[in-house]
Write a protein that holds these residues in place. Structure first.
Motif, PDB file in Angstrom:
ATOM      1  N   GLY A  64       0.778  -1.231   0.000  1.00 40.18           N
ATOM      2  CA  GLY A  64       0.000   0.000   0.000  1.00 40.18           C
ATOM      3  C   GLY A  64       0.810   1.281   0.000  1.00 40.18           C
ATOM      4  N   LEU A  65       2.112   1.211   0.208  1.00 42.49           N
ATOM      5  CA  LEU A  65       2.924   2.428   0.276  1.00 42.49           C
ATOM      6  C   LEU A  65       2.947   3.157  -1.054  1.00 42.49           C
ATOM      7  N   LEU A  66       2.912   4.477  -0.993  1.00 39.90           N
ATOM      8  CA  LEU A  66       2.990   5.337  -2.166  1.00 39.90           C
ATOM      9  C   LEU A  66       4.399   5.908  -2.300  1.00 39.90           C
ATOM     10  N   THR A  67       4.956   5.832  -3.498  1.00 35.54           N
ATOM     11  CA  THR A  67       6.259   6.422  -3.772  1.00 35.54           C
ATOM     12  C   THR A  67       6.229   7.084  -5.145  1.00 35.54           C
ATOM     13  N   THR A  68       7.200   7.954  -5.394  1.00 31.27           N
ATOM     14  CA  THR A  68       7.335   8.602  -6.691  1.00 31.27           C
ATOM     15  C   THR A  68       8.735   8.341  -7.233  1.00 31.27           C
ATOM     16  N   LEU A  69       8.801   7.923  -8.516  1.00 29.88           N
ATOM     17  CA  LEU A  69      10.086   7.616  -9.142  1.00 29.88           C
ATOM     18  C   LEU A  69       9.922   7.698 -10.662  1.00 29.88           C
ATOM     19  N   HIS A  70      11.045   7.735 -11.361  1.00 23.58           N
ATOM     20  CA  HIS A  70      11.035   7.879 -12.814  1.00 23.58           C
ATOM     21  C   HIS A  70      10.952   6.534 -13.535  1.00 23.58           C
ATOM     22  N   TYR A  71      10.654   5.476 -12.818  1.00 24.75           N
ATOM     23  CA  TYR A  71      10.553   4.152 -13.446  1.00 24.75           C
ATOM     24  C   TYR A  71       9.776   3.229 -12.527  1.00 24.75           C
ATOM     25  N   ALA A  72       9.208   2.184 -13.143  1.00 23.96           N
ATOM     26  CA  ALA A  72       8.637   1.062 -12.398  1.00 23.96           C
ATOM     27  C   ALA A  72       8.801  -0.173 -13.269  1.00 23.96           C
ATOM     28  N   ASP A  73       9.136  -1.301 -12.654  1.00 24.12           N
ATOM     29  CA  ASP A  73       9.337  -2.541 -13.407  1.00 24.12           C
ATOM     30  C   ASP A  73       8.130  -2.873 -14.276  1.00 24.12           C
ATOM     31  N   THR A  74       6.941  -2.549 -13.791  1.00 22.51           N
ATOM     32  CA  THR A  74       5.702  -2.936 -14.462  1.00 22.51           C
ATOM     33  C   THR A  74       5.228  -1.909 -15.479  1.00 22.51           C
ATOM     34  N   LEU A  75       6.030  -0.897 -15.778  1.00 25.19           N
ATOM     35  CA  LEU A  75       5.618   0.151 -16.710  1.00 25.19           C
ATOM     36  C   LEU A  75       5.218  -0.476 -18.052  1.00 25.19           C
ATOM     37  N   ASP A  76       3.991  -0.209 -18.463  1.00 25.31           N
ATOM     38  CA  ASP A  76       3.402  -0.909 -19.612  1.00 25.31           C
ATOM     39  C   ASP A  76       3.613  -0.119 -20.904  1.00 25.31           C
ATOM     40  N   ILE A  77       4.858  -0.117 -21.381  1.00 23.85           N
ATOM     41  CA  ILE A  77       5.180   0.507 -22.660  1.00 23.85           C
ATOM     42  C   ILE A  77       6.096  -0.440 -23.437  1.00 23.85           C
ATOM     43  N   PRO A  78       6.052  -0.403 -24.782  1.00 19.36           N
ATOM     44  CA  PRO A  78       6.850  -1.344 -25.578  1.00 19.36           C
ATOM     45  C   PRO A  78       8.339  -1.307 -25.275  1.00 19.36           C
TER      46      PRO A  78
END
Length: 396
Positions: A275-289
């Motif tokens: 449940g923790l909220l964080t802000t970053l310039h990436y996430a492993d699950t980022l859904d882009i090609p």
């Protein structure tokens, strides 16, 4: 081609003579000589995995483009900086003078990076920073030959100020280690939050790398803020998140963080992080090609999952490819090389990335929530965010 400094020296492949000032002068070999990248990263100690991932990302980008920059073969010369700031200037100088590298690539530790910045400014050597977030590198110490492909500590933290305010939080306590990265992150959050009318009522700092938080947690409980903002990473992040939950604070006072709080730490944090909220310039699950193809290629090449550190190294490689292709591998065409790098748009696994006039990434900062043991993107906290680069006076 990835080789160690010793291998390079034993192979006798250094092509250069020494000037009166002591710096190597290149022999004109046209496009036949290899371009040498000096990867000065931590390969032992606490940050070893981060150093390895950064170089893996760089190597992957180069290999996907024929292991060439502007038509010239590339060699990566590695040097273990041991995350030791006191040895940084000597190590960087050794790569330039003894190994005749054309590019410095490093590093993870901000203190070491600033030593590299000093040498890069003195010698005019191209420096690419693939992780360290020290603001001064692209702020007061900015230079035409210094580029960063990661973030400043301000960048991920600043947007959380608006996230917190929009959630109705008005009084916040911050906590971090007393060191540069933490202090810069807290300052970024505070700037964003207080500009909207919120108030950081208490700034708690803990001696680095202390992970005994009980007294601090008791103080937070007594202050009863609307929420807590924190910057911890690695083992400290694991301990803080677990202690925060164990103290019964997680369900009473929401915990917010710069993204490194839950980056590479979720497995160890377990249910405490949910449940923790964080802000970053990436996430492993980022859904882009670009992210899907990168992660597949990285796992195939190295037998492990990619992370943010691999992404930043990979993007450094893409930036160098764009620059050197524009000048057809001519290491002497520095002004044109730097101009091409500055104008490049990187098709990054993090999303399209450009560069500010101070040579820092302009990038989306994502709002992420821990769900089922993953950092899941739930929105964009700040689109195309550039660091303010205060104090940067780039020559015209």
């Amino acid at each position: 081609m990835l080789i160690s400094r010793r291998t390079l020296l034993q192979a006798g492949t250094i092509a250069g003579v020494t000037t009166a000032a002591g710096w190597p002068a290149r022999i004109a070999l046209g496009n036949t000589a290899r371009i040498r990248i000096g990867a000065m990263m931590p390969f032992t100690g606490t940050y070893a995995a981060l150093g390895e991932a950064g170089v893996n990302g760089l190597k992957l980008a180069l290999e996907m483009h024929g292991n060439k920059l502007g038509g010239r073969e590339v060699e990566i010369v590695t040097l273990d900086d041991e995350a030791e700031p006191s040895r940084a200037p000597a190590n960087a100088t050794r790569l330039i003078k003894s190994d005749a590298v054309d590019v410095l690539f490093g590093t993870v530790h901000s203190g070491v990076a600033m030593g590299m910045v000093k040498v890069a400014r003195e010698t005019g050597t191209l420096l690419v920073i693939p992780n360290a977030g020290a603001g001064p590198a692209t702020g007061p110490m900015c230079a035409p030959n210094i580029f960063r492909t990661s973030f400043t500590n301000w960048q991920p933290a600043f947007p959380m100020g608006k996230v917190a305010y929009d959630k109705g939080y008005r009084k916040i306590v911050s906590i971090t280690w007393k060191y540069g990265a933490g202090e810069e992150a807290i300052a970024g959050f505070k700037e964003g939050f207080e500009a909207l009318g919120g108030k950081v009522v208490k700034e708690i700092t803990v001696p680095f790398p202390n992970v005994e938080f009980q007294a601090n947690l008791a103080e937070i409980a007594a202050l009863k803020p609307d929420a807590v903002f924190t910057f911890f990473a690695g083992g400290g992040a694991v301990k803080f998140v677990k202690d925060y939950a164990a103290a019964g604070l997680k369900d009473q006072i929401p915990l917010l963080g710069s993204g490194f709080l839950t980056e590479g730490t979720l497995e160890a944090q377990g249910a405490a992080a949910e449940g923790l909220l964080t802000t970053l310039h990436y996430a492993d699950t980022l859904d882009i090609p670009a992210n899907k193809s990168f992660r597949e290629a990285y796992k195939k090449a190295f037998g492990k999952e990619a992370d943010i550190y691999g992404v930043q190294g990979y993007d450094a490689g893409l930036m160098l490819i764009a620059g050197f292709n524009a000048v057809k591998g001519d290491t002497g065409a520095k002004a044109a090389l730097y101009a091409a790098m500055e104008k490049a748009t990187i098709d990054s696994p993090r999303g399209a990335m450009t560069f500010s006039p101070s040579h820092n990434p302009v990038q989306d900062i994502y709002l992420r929530q821990v769900r089922g043991g993953q950092n899941v993107v739930i929105g964009v906290a700040a689109p195309k965010l550039a660091d303010p680069a205060r104090g940067c006076k780039m020559p015209a």
